[in-house]
Design a protein around this motif. Structure first.
Motif: not given
Length: 380
Positions: A23-24, A87-91, A27-28, A31
């Motif tokens: 999922e990560e 971004p913290p959500n996309f480490s 997401a990135w 973005y």
């Protein structure tokens, strides 16, 4: 059958993005697509007086002052360089694009996706990515990187790298060695003049190669060992002959805007999956083609517009789109499409462009509607 003269503008969608399991990753990617200015290769049949379907903006040339170096960084795998955003959500992603950078900041070891595009970077020092060996995507396009200012083995340790973007730089040769994991290589809009066979050696996972808008005059057999290659874009170069030995997996071949005047016998037979061939704006003549050069059952779209052809070359009955406008063709030979004309034998051709030639409208043979019964657009 209804025969009409219609101007065709058809598009070909670019290759689909790869599939991701996490999922990560999704997401990135979403973005990045919102934030960056990625370009894709979209094909539209074009005319001599139209601009080519590529639009890039060039950044100002560097001035003569000394390049600043990166500020000292702590060797923490979780810190983010102050010049960039993590971004913290996309480490695993680091965004350093469009910041007027003239050097490469430190890349933390956790990073998989790093974006340095739209800067003024001119140098990639040896070992620049040795700390981040798990990189999968590396975007360096729209910079000022030259081959002379790149470390000789700067990508050698990136064993997971899948996509490398270095289009719109000042490269004079293909970076080498490249990781065997590479799937996409973007090198369009550089100053590369030659691609030796060794430059792409070992890239058996490469599926897409973008080398358009360079100064390439020789490719040799550099494509032959690319067993997974699906798309090869060599348009807008200085090629006088087609590359030796196409890969078996190839589906899309773009060679428009070169100086090619001949094609060897059975050249396309070695690529049984080939669907799209674009060779417009070259110097092809009928003398440089064999009888069955383009009679390949797999090809669905063939663009030979703006060459020097005097006759319609023979094509497969499976061909769906044929562009021959802007040549010197003076006859409509139905045998180019159907060797036998009857109820059971006919061409699957849907679009035929013959405008800008020397054919007269009344030259269409009476059995053309039977052979080209599926054609919906014919332009003479």
């Amino acid at each position: 059958m209804h025969w009409a003269t219609v101007l065709l503008i058809a598009g070909l969608c670019g290759a689909a993005l790869g599939q991701y399991n996490e999922e990560e990753d999704l997401a990135w990617l979403q973005y990045y697509m919102r934030q960056s200015r990625m370009s894709s290769y979209n094909y539209v049949p074009y005319y001599e007086d139209e601009s080519p379907p590529y639009v890039y903006s060039y950044l100002p040339a560097p001035d003569t002052e000394a390049e600043p170096g990166p500020e000292p960084q702590l060797a923490s795998s979780w810190q983010c360089p102050q010049e960039c955003d993590c971004p913290p959500n996309f480490s695993s992603a680091m965004y350093c694009d469009t910041r007027n950078l003239r050097y490469l900041p430190f890349v933390p070891s956790r990073m998989k996706y790093v974006y340095f595009q739209n800067n003024r970077i001119g140098t990639i020092q040896e070992g620049a990515f040795d700390n981040a060996t798990e990189l999968e995507w590396l975007a360096l396009h729209n910079n000022q990187i030259s081959s002379e200012k790149m470390g000789k083995r700067v990508f050698a340790r990136l064993r997971s790298l899948e996509r490398l973007y270095m289009n719109n730089n000042n490269l004079t040769r293909v970076p080498s060695p490249l990781p065997r994991s590479l799937r996409e290589l973007h090198l369009s809009y550089n100053q590369i003049s030659k691609v030796p066979s060794s430059a792409l050696e070992g890239l058996e996972n490469l599926t897409a190669l973008y080398l358009s808008h360079n100064f390439i005059f020789e490719m040799g057999a550099s494509l032959k060992g690319l067993k997974s290659l699906i798309l090869a874009d060599l348009s807008y170069n200085h090629l006088r002959k087609v590359p030796d030995g196409l890969p078996m997996a190839l589906e899309q071949l773009y060679l428009e805007y070169n100086y090619i005047n001949a094609i060897p016998d059975d050249y396309f037979k070695v690529s049984p999956k080939l669907l799209y061939v674009r060779m417009s704006h070259n110097s092809l003549t009928n003398q440089g083609l064999s009888t069955n050069t383009f009679n390949s059952s797999s090809i669905l779209e063939l663009d030979l517009s703006y060459n020097r052809l005097q006759k319609i070359p023979r094509v497969s009955t499976n061909l769906e789109n044929l562009y021959l406008q802007g040549n010197q063709i003076n006859e409509f030979s139905i045998s180019s499409f159907c060797s036998v004309v009857d109820v059971m034998n006919y061409s699957r051709l849907q679009v035929l462009r013959l405008d800008g030639n020397e054919i007269k409208r009344n030259a269409v043979p009476p059995d053309a509607p039977l052979c080209l019964r599926r054609a919906t657009i014919i332009e003479i």
